[in-house]
Structure formats: C-alpha cells, structure tokens
Motif scaffolding. Structure first.
Motif, PDB file in Angstrom:
ATOM      1  N   ALA A 190     -41.063  -0.704  57.923  1.00 49.25           N
ATOM      2  CA  ALA A 190     -41.035  -1.779  56.937  1.00 49.25           C
ATOM      3  C   ALA A 190     -40.306  -1.320  55.686  1.00 49.25           C
ATOM      4  O   ALA A 190     -40.344  -0.153  55.303  1.00 49.25           O
ATOM      5  N   GLY A 191     -39.588  -2.244  55.122  1.00 50.61           N
ATOM      6  CA  GLY A 191     -38.824  -1.939  53.923  1.00 50.61           C
ATOM      7  C   GLY A 191     -37.525  -2.743  53.893  1.00 50.61           C
ATOM      8  O   GLY A 191     -37.395  -3.778  54.554  1.00 50.61           O
ATOM      9  N   THR A 192     -36.590  -2.257  53.154  1.00 54.51           N
ATOM     10  CA  THR A 192     -35.289  -2.924  53.055  1.00 54.51           C
ATOM     11  C   THR A 192     -34.239  -2.063  53.750  1.00 54.51           C
ATOM     12  O   THR A 192     -34.093  -0.873  53.439  1.00 54.51           O
ATOM     13  N   TYR A 193     -33.544  -2.695  54.680  1.00 53.27           N
ATOM     14  CA  TYR A 193     -32.479  -1.991  55.408  1.00 53.27           C
ATOM     15  C   TYR A 193     -31.143  -2.549  54.911  1.00 53.27           C
ATOM     16  O   TYR A 193     -30.884  -3.748  55.044  1.00 53.27           O
ATOM     17  N   SER A 194     -30.320  -1.717  54.318  1.00 53.68           N
ATOM     18  CA  SER A 194     -29.046  -2.190  53.751  1.00 53.68           C
ATOM     19  C   SER A 194     -27.870  -1.608  54.533  1.00 53.68           C
ATOM     20  O   SER A 194     -27.970  -0.545  55.146  1.00 53.68           O
ATOM     21  N   PHE A 195     -26.791  -2.350  54.486  1.00 53.31           N
ATOM     22  CA  PHE A 195     -25.560  -1.871  55.141  1.00 53.31           C
ATOM     23  C   PHE A 195     -24.358  -2.497  54.435  1.00 53.31           C
ATOM     24  O   PHE A 195     -24.468  -3.531  53.751  1.00 53.31           O
ATOM     25  N   SER A 196     -23.209  -1.860  54.589  1.00 51.30           N
ATOM     26  CA  SER A 196     -21.947  -2.384  54.052  1.00 51.30           C
ATOM     27  C   SER A 196     -20.817  -2.029  55.022  1.00 51.30           C
ATOM     28  O   SER A 196     -20.979  -1.186  55.910  1.00 51.30           O
ATOM     29  N   ILE A 197     -19.700  -2.661  54.830  1.00 47.94           N
ATOM     30  CA  ILE A 197     -18.568  -2.501  55.753  1.00 47.94           C
ATOM     31  C   ILE A 197     -17.332  -2.147  54.950  1.00 47.94           C
ATOM     32  O   ILE A 197     -17.068  -2.727  53.882  1.00 47.94           O
ATOM     33  N   THR A 198     -16.573  -1.207  55.477  1.00 49.55           N
ATOM     34  CA  THR A 198     -15.292  -0.834  54.872  1.00 49.55           C
ATOM     35  C   THR A 198     -14.181  -1.081  55.885  1.00 49.55           C
ATOM     36  O   THR A 198     -14.189  -0.491  56.977  1.00 49.55           O
ATOM     37  N   LEU A 199     -13.256  -2.003  55.555  1.00 50.01           N
ATOM     38  CA  LEU A 199     -12.080  -2.216  56.404  1.00 50.01           C
ATOM     39  C   LEU A 199     -11.036  -1.205  55.960  1.00 50.01           C
ATOM     40  O   LEU A 199     -10.564  -1.242  54.816  1.00 50.01           O
ATOM     41  N   THR A 200     -10.720  -0.257  56.826  1.00 50.68           N
ATOM     42  CA  THR A 200      -9.876   0.870  56.446  1.00 50.68           C
ATOM     43  C   THR A 200      -8.401   0.565  56.669  1.00 50.68           C
ATOM     44  O   THR A 200      -8.027  -0.300  57.455  1.00 50.68           O
ATOM     45  N   SER A 201      -7.561   1.292  55.942  1.00 51.83           N
ATOM     46  CA  SER A 201      -6.113   1.157  56.071  1.00 51.83           C
ATOM     47  C   SER A 201      -5.476   2.495  55.750  1.00 51.83           C
ATOM     48  O   SER A 201      -5.939   3.228  54.862  1.00 51.83           O
ATOM     49  N   ASN A 202      -4.402   2.827  56.468  1.00 49.11           N
ATOM     50  CA  ASN A 202      -3.637   4.043  56.206  1.00 49.11           C
ATOM     51  C   ASN A 202      -2.570   3.839  55.141  1.00 49.11           C
ATOM     52  O   ASN A 202      -1.962   4.810  54.677  1.00 49.11           O
ATOM     53  N   ASP A 203      -2.302   2.549  54.810  1.00 54.59           N
ATOM     54  CA  ASP A 203      -1.170   2.265  53.931  1.00 54.59           C
ATOM     55  C   ASP A 203      -1.594   1.720  52.570  1.00 54.59           C
ATOM     56  O   ASP A 203      -0.855   1.888  51.585  1.00 54.59           O
ATOM     57  N   VAL A 204      -2.696   1.019  52.519  1.00 59.67           N
ATOM     58  CA  VAL A 204      -3.138   0.406  51.267  1.00 59.67           C
ATOM     59  C   VAL A 204      -4.613   0.743  51.087  1.00 59.67           C
ATOM     60  O   VAL A 204      -5.284   1.205  52.027  1.00 59.67           O
ATOM     61  N   PRO A 205      -5.162   0.521  49.895  1.00 58.85           N
ATOM     62  CA  PRO A 205      -6.586   0.802  49.686  1.00 58.85           C
ATOM     63  C   PRO A 205      -7.458   0.025  50.653  1.00 58.85           C
ATOM     64  O   PRO A 205      -7.157  -1.125  51.011  1.00 58.85           O
TER      65      PRO A 205
END
Length: 675
Positions: free
Chosen positions: A494-509
C-alpha cells in the motif's frame, strides 16, 4: 459430076497500135500532181487509120488491180495524145500504163499492152533535210540553237519552205529555209521549265501531196538546274527525346530566283546522310520528319541538308540546326516508416539511372516533405546510395509526410520526380496519455499503459523510451505500432506508486513526461485495475478526488458551512460519472462543459445569455478569468463535437475532456466573486 462447095473464111477486123508512148517512163519517176504525156497511133489490121474513134487508157496491173484513167479520141490519122495529171492519193511505186479499144460491131478488141507495154514509177519529190542542236547538256536559263538544211535531191534549196521545230513534244518555232537551204532557231530554256533529258526533231510537211512528210531527229539534250538550298530558322525548342520527330523545313531556289520543284532533299546528321528524305513542292518548299532513333546517344547533333536527286547542281547550302537529344531518367526513393522529431536524422535510399539503366552519379537531388523543400543533397552513387536527412529544427507541423525527391536534370538528361511509398511521422511534441489504473489493491499485479501521440493525436511508433519506476529502476521499452507502451508490475504494498517516461533521442534532447501516480490501497466494491476497470469511471473518480481535495485543503470546505452559490458541484460530478458509466460519453462531455460555463458565470457574476454562442461566451470568459487558452480551446472543440455532430463520442474523447475539466477547475473556483 460431083458438085463443088467453096469454103469462105470470115474474120473480124482487129486493131494495131503502131506506137504507144508514156512520158516520163521508168526509170524516170513521175511526181504526184505532175503530168504524164500519153500518145500513140492505132490502125486497123489493114493499116487503115482508126480515125476519130475512142481509146481508153488504164494503169495498174492488167491481171490484178487496175484503174481507168480516161477516154480520148483519135484524129483522122488514128493518132491520139493526152496530158494526164497524177492525182493526189495515188499509190507510190511501179505500175503499167496501156491503151484499150473495146470490141464494137464485128471488130474485136485491141490493146497496146501486148506490143507496147509501158512502165511508170509514181513518186514524190526526194528531199534531203538535216537538223542538229549545238549542246547536249544545258542548265535552266541557257540557250540552245537548233539548225539544219533542206534541199531537193538534186541539191536545189527548199527556199521559202517552212520547217517546224519540236522539242520536248512542244512546237517551239517554225522557221523558213533561206536561199542557201539553211534554217536555224535559238531557244531559251526557261527557269520555269522542268529538268530532264529532252528529245527534239524537225518536221517538214510540204505544201502539196508531191512532197513527202519528213521528220528529222536531233540529239537529246540533258537539262539541268543550278540550285541553292536554304534551311528555315531553327525553332526555339531544340531539345528532343528518343522517339520524337524533328520537322526539318526549308526551301530550294534555282539561280533564277524561282522555287525549284521536285528536288529530292536528304537530311544529314553530323555530316552523314540519314534515311530521311523529302521532295520540294511547287513553291520549292520542303518539310521532312527526322525521327530520333530509340537507341540514339544523348548529345548534340548538327543537322544539315543536301540534294540527292539527279540533274541538280548545288551552288550553296545555307543554314544548320543544332538538335539536342536528351535521355529520360528514373529516380526512386525508399524510406522506412518511423516517427521522428525536428532535429533528428534519418536515412533514405536513392537510385537514379538513365533510359538505358545506366546509373547517374554526382548530381543534385532536392528532398521535400510533401511539397515543402527541406534540403538538397548530392547523389554520390546512382546505383544506390544511403542519404542522411536532418529534419529542420524549425519544423513546426506534426503529421505524416511523404518523401518527395526531384532531379532537375543535367546535361543531356531530363529530370524526374518520385514519391516514397512509405511516409515518415514527424511529431513536434509528445502527448503522454496515461491509461494505467488510478487505484490498485495492494499485492495485486497491474499493468502500466501509456499512449504516446503528437499534438494532432497521431500515434508515435517505434520509438525507444525509458520507464522510470518509483525512481528506483529504469526499464527500456519500445513504443508499439499503436503508440502504446505496456509494462507488467508485480503486486505492491500500500502506498503511492509513481512512474514517468522518457522518450529518448540521439540527436535532440529527450522528452520527459510528467510523473504519474497509482494509489495502492484497498477500496470497496469492484477492484479497479488493469484492463478490468472502466476507464471513464476511474478518470472521473480521479477528477472527483482532485476536486474534493482542492476544496477541502485549499478552500477549507467541509470544515464549516459552505455557500455554493446555487451550483451543487458534487452532484454535478456524480451525474457526469453516471452518464459515462452508461456509455453516454457525448452527454457526459456536454454536462461537464455546461458545468464549466456555470462555474465561470458564478465566478464573473455574469451568466451566458440566450443570444450568445458558446465561443462568444468563452471569449468573454477568457477576458475575465486567467485560464489556459489552448486547454480551454480543446475543451470547447470537444463539446461542440459532442453537442452538434451526429456520431457517438468515444471513451478516449471523453477522457481527454475530463482531464481538461480537472485541470481548469481550481482556476474557476466560484466560492468567491471576482473583485
């Protein structure tokens, strides 16, 4: 005594021609229309003159065909004489002439033939006519002289008699024989005459039947023509492809300035005669179609003309055309279907070859996205090159774009264009749509599911992403063909489960999402997690929780008596959820937007009037309440679609509208009026 009977012999008296003459007599001829002198003496057998009696004259063959001439009377001595004119139409040649006395009374007939046969030779005048021409080859504009002589056989000139001169079957003159028996005529060969080998003759037709008809041929004359050849001015368009026809035009004149008719012209390519010919018309003009061979080598060709027919002598050739033969080309482009951001790099496969399949290298190729020019590259190897393309950082439009390649052409090559079979997807921003459960029962596994799309709702596919789990671990994933990532999470405490996503690129941030949270807690009723939950209900519960938390924590509601100013927000939220649970997403969106309008009206102290449209009222709201314009614009667009379109709204559209409503709710809190 025996009696005696005397015998008496009675004979009929006969005629004797003691003389019979015809002058002239063969071998001296008698000319038609000249006179024969016929004379003779006839007696009885006893030498008594056959006086004052008729004698018939005949000529021809006494044993064949003969003709009566005339009847004459003898004189007292039995002599006769006459002049007989040889009539026109008499057959020429030898024939006999004789006299004949028909039987009369007791007298027998008598003829001169038996003892006085006379032969005559009927003829016409014997003439000697000659003719000649002073040249056997001339050109148009030259003069030929035709001359000759005309005499009787004895050399006497035919002075004053006319001689017709015929040339090329045309009577060109009638000349008279002079005192020396000569005639002559100078004939001008006109520039309008035709060329060729021409025959001629002189013709003598005497004034009477006494003269023969005499035709005397003279030598044939070859008539030639001096010509000048001219090509017309070259047309402005002089570039052609294989299989095209170039129309070569011009004209031909003779040295008299007249158009030369029927001159055969051949087209020369770089000085070599082709198989393409033509003939000038009556004005001297010509038009010849020159077909570019299907195997012609690309390049520049010099086109000239020449006369190939006989009887023409070319003085000059004026003009030359330059014809450029170009080859068709074929360009192709291939690209893999994928999603890219401005500034990123991708590759395309280019090929370029000519009509013979020979690669064309080292040329410039324009690259466009749809019709927008992006860059120009140099094709190093026409047989196949991988070309790297950088999407401009300034690119501002999201969507699918075909790759258009344009080859403008180069020396002796035509250009070509092609469009890729596949499109690339360019996204200028990433919209992360969390489709994970909002609440999960402790200990039960669940699935994190997030959809990635561009601002136009086009799915972002095939991209690598990093899934950050509770800031503890990072999982590399790849977005699927629908723009979705999924990750199975084992049961949590029980608690808060957090997540985030990073769309990666070799050429731009890289592009980072916000942090998403899932409440791991025990709830009553149906356990809402994974694909088993009803998404609309979960979202609404989240929205209600957010709103109620805001009201409780920020505004202190539920701690004391709250004045709602006539808007029962909790009831509104429950009704929105009920409509969504029933699958009536359009009605749920409409109610949410009307609730938004009511809250704005309470906040401003000015409700929407009956005469205002939704957008007119929204303009007034945005002037009074500091709301996020793009978010509100999306909300009103969704409302208009739900309110006025004839199709059912989807769950996704409902979820998007509810998120906007949740975001803007705190900013239009109507618990206090605006100052």
């Amino acid at each position: 005594v025996q009696g005696f009977s005397p015998t008496i012999e009675i004979t009929a008296p006969g005629y004797i021609f003691t003389s019979f003459t015809v002058t002239p007599e063969s071998p001296i001829p008698v000319i038609i229309l000249d006179y024969l002198t016929i004379a003779g003496i006839v007696t009885w057998e006893n030498s008594t003159p056959y006086a004052n009696s008729s004698v018939s004259l005949y000529w021809g063959d006494p044993f064949g065909a003969y003709f009566w001439m005339e009847v004459i009377l003898t004189d007292g001595a039995g002599a006769f004489s006459t002049l007989f004119q040889v009539p026109e139409g008499t057959d020429l040649g030898m024939r006999e002439v004789w006299a004949f006395i028909p039987p009369a009374g007791i007298a027998t007939s008598g003829t001169s033939r038996s003892s006085w046969i006379r032969w005559i030779d009927v003829d016409v005048h014997s003439l000697v006519i000659t003719s000649s021409v002073d040249a056997i080859m001339v050109h148009l504009g030259d003069t030929i002289t035709i001359s000759g002589t005309a005499h009787f056989l004895n050399g006497t000139p035919l002075t004053g008699y006319s001689i017709e001169i015929w040339w090329n079957l045309i009577l060109i003159s009638t000349e008279f024989v002079d005192g020396s028996g000569n005639f002559s005529y100078a004939h001008l060969v006109l520039y309008t005459d035709s060329v060729g080998v021409k025959s001629g003759f002189t013709y003598f037709n005497g004034t009477s039947a006494a003269f023969p008809v005499i035709t005397t041929n003279f030598a044939d004359v070859e008539v030639r023509e001096y010509i000048d050849l001219y090509m017309d001015t070259q047309p402005a368009i002089n570039t052609f492809s294989r299989g095209d026809t170039v129309t070569i035009t011009g004209y031909v004149e003779n040295d008299g300035g007249f158009g030369a008719d029927s001159v055969e012209i051949v087209v020369l390519t770089n000085g070599t005669a082709s198989t393409f010919t033509g003939t000038t018309d009556g004005t001297g003009s010509f038009s010849i179609g020159l077909l570019i061979p299907t195997n012609a080598i690309r390049g520049q060709y010099i086109i000239t003309i020449q006369s190939v027919g006989p009887l023409r002598d070319v003085l000059s050739v004026t003009g030359a055309w330059t014809v450029i033969v170009v080859l068709d080309t074929a360009i192709s482009v291939q690209v893999n279907r994928a999603s890219y951001m401005p500034g990123e790099i991708f590759t395309i496969q280019l090929q370029l070859s000519d009509a013979d399949g020979i690669p064309i290298s080292g040329v410039s190729i324009e690259i466009s996205f749809n019709s927008t020019l992006v860059t120009t590259v140099t094709l190093l190897d026409g047989s196949g090159s991988q070309v790297t393309i950088t999407i401009p950082v300034s690119w501002s439009t999201s969507g699918y774009f075909e790759i258009t390649v344009d080859y403008a052409g180069s020396t002796y090559y035509l250009g070509d264009s092609s469009v890729s079979a596949n499109s690339i997807h360019i996204f200028t921003d990433v919209v992360f749509t969390n489709r994970s459960p909002l609440t999960v029962t402790p200990g039960l596994p669940f699935i994190i599911e997030v959809q990635l799309a561009d601002p136009e709702s086009n799915a972002i596919v095939g991209r690598p992403v990093l899934l950050n789990l509770n800031d503890v671990s990072t999982v590399p994933l790849t977005v699927d063909s629908e723009g979705i990532i999924r990750y199975n999470v084992p049961g949590q405490n029980a608690g808060t489960y957090s997540f985030s996503i990073t769309l990666t690129s070799n050429d731009v941030p890289s592009v980072l999402s916000g942090t998403f949270q899932i409440m791991i807690q025990t709830t009553g009723g149906i356990i809402l997690q994974g694909t088993d939950l009803i998404i609309a209900g979960v979202l609404l519960v989240g929205a209600i929780v957010a709103v109620l938390a805001y009201l409780y924590i920020v505004k202190g509601m539920f701690h004391s008596v709250v004045i709602s100013r006539g808007i029962d927000i909790p009831t509104k939220l429950r009704n929105i959820k009920k409509l969504a649970d029933a699958g009536k997403y359009g009605a749920s969106i409409t109610l949410a937007y009307r609730t938004f309008e009511q809250m704005c009206g309470s906040k401003m102290g000015s409700e929407r009037t009956h005469s205002e449209t939704a957008r007119e009222y929204l303009d007034r709201v945005l002037q009074s309440i500091p709301l996020d314009g793009p978010s509100v614009e999306k909300f009103v667009q969704t409302y208009e679609e739900a309110r006025f379109s004839h199709h059912e709204m989807t769950r996704e559209r409902y979820e998007a509208a509810l998120r906007v409503f949740t975001d803007i709710y705190p900013r239009i809190d109507s618990s206090s009026l605006m100052e």
